[in-house]
Scaffold this active site. Structure first.
Site, PDB file in Angstrom:
ATOM      1  N   ASP A 157       0.817  -1.210   0.000  1.00 37.93           N
ATOM      2  CA  ASP A 157       0.000   0.000   0.000  1.00 37.93           C
ATOM      3  C   ASP A 157       0.852   1.263   0.000  1.00 37.93           C
ATOM      4  O   ASP A 157       0.545   2.230  -0.712  1.00 37.93           O
ATOM      5  CB  ASP A 157      -0.924  -0.011   1.222  1.00 37.93           C
ATOM      6  CG  ASP A 157      -1.875   1.166   1.248  1.00 37.93           C
ATOM      7  OD1 ASP A 157      -3.009   1.034   0.752  1.00 37.93           O
ATOM      8  OD2 ASP A 157      -1.491   2.244   1.765  1.00 37.93           O
ATOM      9  N   PHE A 185      -5.450   2.355   0.494  1.00 39.28           N
ATOM     10  CA  PHE A 185      -5.710   1.799  -0.831  1.00 39.28           C
ATOM     11  C   PHE A 185      -5.908   0.290  -0.784  1.00 39.28           C
ATOM     12  O   PHE A 185      -6.582  -0.276  -1.638  1.00 39.28           O
ATOM     13  CB  PHE A 185      -4.612   2.196  -1.806  1.00 39.28           C
ATOM     14  CG  PHE A 185      -4.593   3.677  -2.086  1.00 39.28           C
ATOM     15  CD1 PHE A 185      -5.788   4.371  -2.254  1.00 39.28           C
ATOM     16  CD2 PHE A 185      -3.403   4.378  -2.157  1.00 39.28           C
ATOM     17  CE1 PHE A 185      -5.798   5.740  -2.499  1.00 39.28           C
ATOM     18  CE2 PHE A 185      -3.402   5.739  -2.412  1.00 39.28           C
ATOM     19  CZ  PHE A 185      -4.597   6.422  -2.577  1.00 39.28           C
ATOM     20  N   ASP A 186      -5.339  -0.374   0.209  1.00 38.94           N
ATOM     21  CA  ASP A 186      -5.699  -1.767   0.447  1.00 38.94           C
ATOM     22  C   ASP A 186      -7.186  -1.859   0.785  1.00 38.94           C
ATOM     23  O   ASP A 186      -7.906  -2.735   0.278  1.00 38.94           O
ATOM     24  CB  ASP A 186      -4.880  -2.343   1.602  1.00 38.94           C
ATOM     25  CG  ASP A 186      -3.576  -2.970   1.147  1.00 38.94           C
ATOM     26  OD1 ASP A 186      -3.546  -3.545   0.045  1.00 38.94           O
ATOM     27  OD2 ASP A 186      -2.594  -2.892   1.884  1.00 38.94           O
ATOM     28  N   VAL A 187      -7.639  -0.971   1.654  1.00 42.06           N
ATOM     29  CA  VAL A 187      -9.043  -0.990   2.066  1.00 42.06           C
ATOM     30  C   VAL A 187      -9.962  -0.664   0.897  1.00 42.06           C
ATOM     31  O   VAL A 187     -10.965  -1.344   0.660  1.00 42.06           O
ATOM     32  CB  VAL A 187      -9.266  -0.001   3.227  1.00 42.06           C
ATOM     33  CG1 VAL A 187     -10.756   0.126   3.556  1.00 42.06           C
ATOM     34  CG2 VAL A 187      -8.496  -0.448   4.471  1.00 42.06           C
ATOM     35  N   GLY A 190     -10.135  -3.551  -1.417  1.00 43.11           N
ATOM     36  CA  GLY A 190     -11.000  -4.577  -0.846  1.00 43.11           C
ATOM     37  C   GLY A 190     -12.468  -4.262  -1.044  1.00 43.11           C
ATOM     38  O   GLY A 190     -13.274  -5.140  -1.375  1.00 43.11           O
TER      39      GLY A 190
END
Length: 408
Positions: A157, A185-187, A190
């Site tokens: 991320d 940005f991972d979230v 997802g």
């Protein structure tokens, strides 16, 4: 497809008597993801009733070891995104375990993985192979930078925060670029993955066919930067760091009071007029320098002086009560613990127990409230391989079911 939980025991989701019936009850997800983007996606789906089987290598999900902080020796990073899942350990280099992996993917509605592009080809679990072999399967691939020119780039991320431009617009203009305080940005990826899976499941209900979904952190980042990237795409604007100021709105950010800072968000002329009146300089709403958003942006420093002088007369809690009473968006700056406590005072019940008895773990609730089919929290984040026997038993039962049907 029948619900895995019919073969797995009382802690599972699905159609057992007394078990919760979420909107995704009956959907089976083979989860070959680790760290954050994939696990966050699959946890949201599990909360909504999907049966998620988390496949881990013998060493386990990397995030299990990301300590501190920890609870009873387990990383809270791992606990944050893995409730309501069943864990099985499979070493894809082992022929028997690889065969089990293929069986699992064959029984799943959705296969979610975040291997490097091409990394699953050696195991026959790449998207081309799985979607050909299982035409109804929704194969979801999450990478850092796509399967083209960025296929060999590791998908962390922080790298995406730097490469997307987020860090260039975060922080004070007098200081170096700053990362966000969470792997945002991972979230976001997802969330995008969960949205895509739901769309593909709906389309499959019409066409009867699955498909391959591809997501990458950089594309999700550019989408998630919304007005900042849109400004560049539409007119070539390259935004710069403004600290806590907004590039298009003013006043919109934290301002000092008699004791600490208070965030004030005047998003339109009506709100600014009420703010000026509450701070005893109502005349400013009619002043050409401040009467429109464009004018306020052009005269920020002059307006800032007025705001700071007025707000210095009272502490932040006083102004929070006064301005809230006038319908002016504002808020003090809290730490994480205070933020959770504030949500509790509002009756949002942000902390929910996942699991039962001695395995119960406090977690943050699913963000969607369903009026008829609420999210559930029946299973704590699993210990490594805790459900391996149950998963294998279910697979054996599924493999014998066709023969039993044929005998009838």
């Amino acid at each position: 497809m029948p619900d895995v939980s019919q073969h797995m025991g009382a802690s599972s989701t699905g159609s057992q008597s007394g078990a919760p019936q979420g909107p995704l009850s009956g959907v089976v997800i083979a989860d070959f993801t680790r760290i954050l983007a994939g696990p966050y996606c699959t946890m949201l789906l599990a909360d909504m009733g999907a049966t998620v089987i988390k496949v881990e290598a013998p060493a386990g999900d990397d995030s299990r070891t990301w300590i501190p902080p920890e609870r009873d020796g387990v990383s809270t990073y791992y606990l944050a995104v893995n409730r309501n899942k069943h864990s099985i350990v499979l070493d894809l280099r082992d022929p028997e375990d690889l065969a089990t992996a293929h069986e699992l993917v064959g029984q799943a509605d959705v296969f979610v993985e975040n291997f490097k592009p091409g990394g699953l080809s050696r195991y026959g679990l790449d998207a081309e192979t799985t979607t050909t072999k299982h035409p109804q399967l929704i194969h979801t691939s999450i990478t850092g930078f796509g399967s083209g020119g960025g296929k060999d780039m590791p998908g962390y991320d922080l790298l995406v925060q730097g490469l997307s431009g987020l860090m260039s617009v975060t922080g004070s203009p007098e200081r170096q670029p700053q990362r966000a305080g969470v792997a945002m940005f991972d979230v976001i990826t997802g969330l995008h993955a969960a949205t895509g899976i739901l769309a593909a499941l709906h389309e499959r209900s019409v066409s009867g066919r699955g498909q391959h979904l591809e997501l990458d952190l950089l594309s999700s980042a550019l989408s998630g930067l919304v007005n900042q990237t849109a400004g560049y795409a539409a007119c070539g604007n390259v935004p710069q760091r403004l600290g806590n100021d907004h590039p298009s709105l003013y006043p919109y950010g934290p301002f000092p009071t008699a004791d600490k800072e208070l965030i004030i968000c005047a998003g339109n002329d009506r709100q600014f007029s009420r703010l000026a009146e509450a701070l005893s300089f109502g005349w400013a709403a009619e002043d050409p320098r401040f009467s429109s958003m464009e004018a306020r942006n052009q005269h920020r420093e002059t307006l800032r002086e007025l705001l700071v002088e007025a707000l210095a007369q009272q502490p932040a809690d006083h102004w929070f009560e006064v301005l809230q009473g006038q319908g002016i968006p504002c808020a003090p700056i809290l730490n994480i613990g205070e933020g959770v406590q504030f949500a509790e005072r509002l009756g949002l019940n942000p902390v929910v127990p996942a699991g039962s008895a001695e395995e119960t773990v406090p977690t943050i609730k699913h963000p969607v409230s369903f009026s008829r089919t609420p999210a559930h929290y029946t299973k704590a984040p699993p210990r490594l391989g805790a459900d391996g026997d149950e998963v294998r038993q279910w697979l054996r039962a599924r493999s014998t079911a066709p023969a039993q049907e044929a005998a009838r």
